[in-house]
Design an enzyme around this catalytic site. Sequence first.
Site, PDB file in Angstrom:
ATOM      1  N   LYS A   1       0.861  -1.166  -0.075  1.00  0.00           N
ATOM      2  CA  LYS A   1      -0.021   0.048   0.052  1.00  0.00           C
ATOM      3  C   LYS A   1       0.999   1.125   0.001  1.00  0.00           C
ATOM      4  O   LYS A   1       0.529   2.146  -0.824  1.00  0.00           O
ATOM      5  CB  LYS A   1      -0.891   0.101   1.004  1.00  0.00           C
ATOM      6  CG  LYS A   1      -1.701   1.369   1.611  1.00  0.00           C
ATOM      7  CD  LYS A   1      -2.468   1.648   0.107  1.00  0.00           C
ATOM      8  CE  LYS A   1      -3.555   2.650   0.566  1.00  0.00           C
ATOM      9  NZ  LYS A   1      -3.321   4.059   1.388  1.00  0.00           N
TER      10      LYS A   1
ATOM     11  N   HIS B   1       2.292   1.773  -3.551  1.00  0.00           N
ATOM     12  CA  HIS B   1       1.253   2.211  -4.386  1.00  0.00           C
ATOM     13  C   HIS B   1       1.080   3.726  -4.254  1.00  0.00           C
ATOM     14  O   HIS B   1       0.820   4.637  -5.047  1.00  0.00           O
ATOM     15  CB  HIS B   1      -0.231   1.570  -3.744  1.00  0.00           C
ATOM     16  CG  HIS B   1      -1.443   2.396  -4.319  1.00  0.00           C
ATOM     17  ND1 HIS B   1      -1.815   3.493  -3.772  1.00  0.00           N
ATOM     18  CD2 HIS B   1      -2.396   2.254  -5.291  1.00  0.00           C
ATOM     19  CE1 HIS B   1      -2.804   4.043  -4.421  1.00  0.00           C
ATOM     20  NE2 HIS B   1      -3.043   3.084  -5.309  1.00  0.00           N
ATOM     21  N   ASN B   2       1.189   4.353  -3.010  1.00  0.00           N
ATOM     22  CA  ASN B   2       1.192   5.704  -2.614  1.00  0.00           C
ATOM     23  C   ASN B   2       2.312   6.394  -3.043  1.00  0.00           C
ATOM     24  O   ASN B   2       2.122   7.556  -3.639  1.00  0.00           O
ATOM     25  CB  ASN B   2       0.919   6.298  -1.218  1.00  0.00           C
ATOM     26  CG  ASN B   2      -0.480   5.797  -0.762  1.00  0.00           C
ATOM     27  OD1 ASN B   2      -1.055   4.897  -1.122  1.00  0.00           O
ATOM     28  ND2 ASN B   2      -1.012   6.329   0.304  1.00  0.00           N
TER      29      ASN B   2
HETATM   30  P1  NBP Z   1      -9.180   8.984  11.448  1.00  0.00           P
HETATM   31  O1  NBP Z   1      -7.912   8.695  10.963  1.00  0.00           O
HETATM   32  O2  NBP Z   1      -9.493  10.456  11.455  1.00  0.00           O
HETATM   33  O3  NBP Z   1      -9.499   8.582  12.794  1.00  0.00           O
HETATM   34  C1  NBP Z   1     -10.473   8.875  13.683  1.00  0.00           C
HETATM   35  C2  NBP Z   1     -11.309   7.410  14.270  1.00  0.00           C
HETATM   36  O4  NBP Z   1     -10.043   7.164  15.313  1.00  0.00           O
HETATM   37  C3  NBP Z   1     -12.313   7.810  15.045  1.00  0.00           C
HETATM   38  O5  NBP Z   1     -13.099   6.723  15.035  1.00  0.00           O
HETATM   39  C4  NBP Z   1     -11.732   7.904  16.521  1.00  0.00           C
HETATM   40  O6  NBP Z   1     -12.503   7.792  17.710  1.00  0.00           O
HETATM   41  C5  NBP Z   1     -10.538   6.978  16.380  1.00  0.00           C
HETATM   42  N1  NBP Z   1      -9.635   7.232  17.617  1.00  0.00           N
HETATM   43  C6  NBP Z   1      -8.749   8.088  17.831  1.00  0.00           C
HETATM   44 BR1  NBP Z   1      -8.452   9.419  16.619  1.00  0.00          BR
HETATM   45  N2  NBP Z   1      -7.779   7.896  18.947  1.00  0.00           N
HETATM   46  C7  NBP Z   1      -8.444   6.827  19.537  1.00  0.00           C
HETATM   47  C8  NBP Z   1      -8.227   6.074  20.583  1.00  0.00           C
HETATM   48  N3  NBP Z   1      -7.109   6.383  21.438  1.00  0.00           N
HETATM   49  N4  NBP Z   1      -8.777   4.981  20.704  1.00  0.00           N
HETATM   50  C9  NBP Z   1     -10.128   4.564  19.959  1.00  0.00           C
HETATM   51  N5  NBP Z   1     -10.126   5.354  19.021  1.00  0.00           N
HETATM   52  C10 NBP Z   1      -9.565   6.320  18.556  1.00  0.00           C
HETATM   53  O7  NBP Z   1     -10.608   8.273  10.453  1.00  0.00           O
HETATM   54  P2  NBP Z   1     -10.340   8.073   8.896  1.00  0.00           P
HETATM   55  O8  NBP Z   1     -10.330   9.122   8.230  1.00  0.00           O
HETATM   56  O9  NBP Z   1     -11.837   7.294   8.882  1.00  0.00           O
HETATM   57  O10 NBP Z   1      -9.310   6.865   8.450  1.00  0.00           O
HETATM   58  C11 NBP Z   1      -9.209   6.004   9.487  1.00  0.00           C
HETATM   59  C12 NBP Z   1      -8.103   4.943   9.023  1.00  0.00           C
HETATM   60  O11 NBP Z   1      -7.917   4.681   7.547  1.00  0.00           O
HETATM   61  C13 NBP Z   1      -6.456   5.916   9.198  1.00  0.00           C
HETATM   62  O12 NBP Z   1      -5.707   5.094   9.524  1.00  0.00           O
HETATM   63  C14 NBP Z   1      -6.438   6.444   7.649  1.00  0.00           C
HETATM   64  O13 NBP Z   1      -4.948   6.914   7.520  1.00  0.00           O
HETATM   65  C15 NBP Z   1      -6.777   5.380   6.905  1.00  0.00           C
HETATM   66  N6  NBP Z   1      -7.371   5.779   5.489  1.00  0.00           N
HETATM   67  C16 NBP Z   1      -7.682   6.779   5.470  1.00  0.00           C
HETATM   68  C17 NBP Z   1      -8.355   7.112   3.857  1.00  0.00           C
HETATM   69  C18 NBP Z   1      -9.088   8.306   3.706  1.00  0.00           C
HETATM   70  O14 NBP Z   1      -9.159   8.544   2.475  1.00  0.00           O
HETATM   71  N7  NBP Z   1      -9.429   9.015   4.689  1.00  0.00           N
HETATM   72  C19 NBP Z   1      -8.051   6.349   3.155  1.00  0.00           C
HETATM   73  C20 NBP Z   1      -7.580   4.964   3.380  1.00  0.00           C
HETATM   74  C21 NBP Z   1      -7.102   4.861   4.413  1.00  0.00           C
HETATM   75  P3  NBP Z   1     -13.389   9.027  18.136  1.00  0.00           P
HETATM   76  O15 NBP Z   1     -14.787   8.908  17.265  1.00  0.00           O
HETATM   77  O16 NBP Z   1     -13.948   8.352  19.402  1.00  0.00           O
HETATM   78  O17 NBP Z   1     -12.694  10.118  18.147  1.00  0.00           O
END
Ligand code: NBP
Length: 476
Positions: free
Chosen positions: A182, A185-186
């Site tokens: 992955k 890929h990036n």
């Molecule tokens: P975020 O990367 O913004 O993470 C938010 C989530 O993490 C929320 O559910 C939050 O819970 C939880 N969280 C955090 Br912050 N700290 C926590 C902790 N200590 N314990 C438990 N939960 C915790 O979310 P996302 O943009 O949906 O991305 C999720 C993953 O997917 C990331 O690793 C990201 O790099 C990856 N990703 C993202 C994309 C994209 O396009 N966005 C694409 C591909 C991969 P809360 O609601 O309680 O704050």
Amino acid sequence: GQAQIGVTGLAVMGRNLARNLARHGHTVAVHNRTASRTRELVKEFGDEGAFVPAESAEEFVASLERPRRIVVMVKAGAPTDAVIDEFVPLLEPGDMIMDGGNAHYEDTRRREAALRERGLHFVGCGISGGEEGALHGPSIMPGGSRESYEALGPLLESIAAQVDGEPCCAHIGPDGAGHFVKMVHNGIEYADMQLIAEAYDLLRRVAGYEPARIAEIFRGWNEGRLDSYLIEITAQVLAHTDADTGKPFVDVVLDQAEQKGTGRWTVQSALDLGVPVSGIAEAVFARGLSGHARLREAARALPGPERPELHPDDAARFADQVEQALYASKIVAYAQGWQLIQAGSEEYGWDIDLASVAAIWRGGCIIRARFLNGIRRAFGEGEAPVTLLTDELFADDLRSAQNAWRHVVARATELGVPAPGFSAALAYYDALRAERLPAALIQGQRDFFGAHTYRRVDREGDFHTLWGEDRSERRG
Ligand code: NBP
């Protein structure tokens, strides 16, 4: 428990993955640190499928059939470790935790080893396609044990993008293999975007086309061998007009590219593994340079070349040459990316199927493209080529593109338009095919100042010349 799979972390990615799973008929347990997100998901999308909401980790774990399949979709880094630490005591041997976040593969290797000690499967899984992909079909790159893939694979394949009836999901290899792939890929995505940006810049500044016209040219290219998601969206961005000013959108955006770090990771690991990924590196550096406002401001008054006008008749021909330069440079960037995958696979004993990586990137992910069919073919038939550049069909493409490629790089240089991606790709091509490289001289310099020794073309062994004495040669 009755849920087949659970998703914890219900921000945009986790929520969409959970919905995708539910829409495909799986019963999905859902959980989030902040429980309001879980309630919102069920309230808004509960009618899309079978969700089992859980407020606590214990409740979540209890709702899963065994062996348990837990997908973690939280912020990469410390949050991922926190969630793993929370769940591990609640799990039993054979259970699986899949991390679908953007983890560094070294972290994934560490977590996999720690969980393996406890009889748990840890699956570091690359997911590409952003939030839309997560909902409608991403490209999925799971690492981890074979056994875990037997349990998770069918679910993941059911929600992945499909191309020609094949899911864009395959077991990549043990431990960190999925996140490594992955990451590459990036890195390739950075290179692709940079090359497309350079093509735009040349069409604008050398051929003199306006963004709307360049959008048309890109749409035309998208009908041919460059057919890809990135070319398609580039045409749309270029065709867009800013509502406030009536100017081309691209002219009102600050020209400082940002980055989240996966390009940097790619180059860092390439340096560690000794793989020249100059195309990807130039793309990362180009983004970095664009953001150095002070540096750029200080240098703005430096002189450039006189700008001879292009003959209007030449513009269309130049555009065709840019297409060829773009295509040839793209082949180089992908060749370098696959070289890195191969090196990682050897270093970590992952045994990655190079053709299958091309196959699962044909849909769902950002670099999806017709082009990947060719890479799949190149690595899928007979003995794999040492480099993509020498694959028979790609070598043909390079042969017919090279004059145009050279012309475009020369023209860019003459007119002072930076084209680091095109130039680095061409330099890589020329360096690989060179009969002799000036590396021989570098060996001489090293031997001169540091007695580092050199090897000869005509005899075995290491040699050192007594530079400070009579310049006679000794065995090193
Ligand atoms: P975020 O990367 O913004 O993470 C938010 C989530 O993490 C929320 O559910 C939050 O819970 C939880 N969280 C955090 Br912050 N700290 C926590 C902790 N200590 N314990 C438990 N939960 C915790 O979310 P996302 O943009 O949906 O991305 C999720 C993953 O997917 C990331 O690793 C990201 O790099 C990856 N990703 C993202 C994309 C994209 O396009 N966005 C694409 C591909 C991969 P809360 O609601 O309680 O704050």
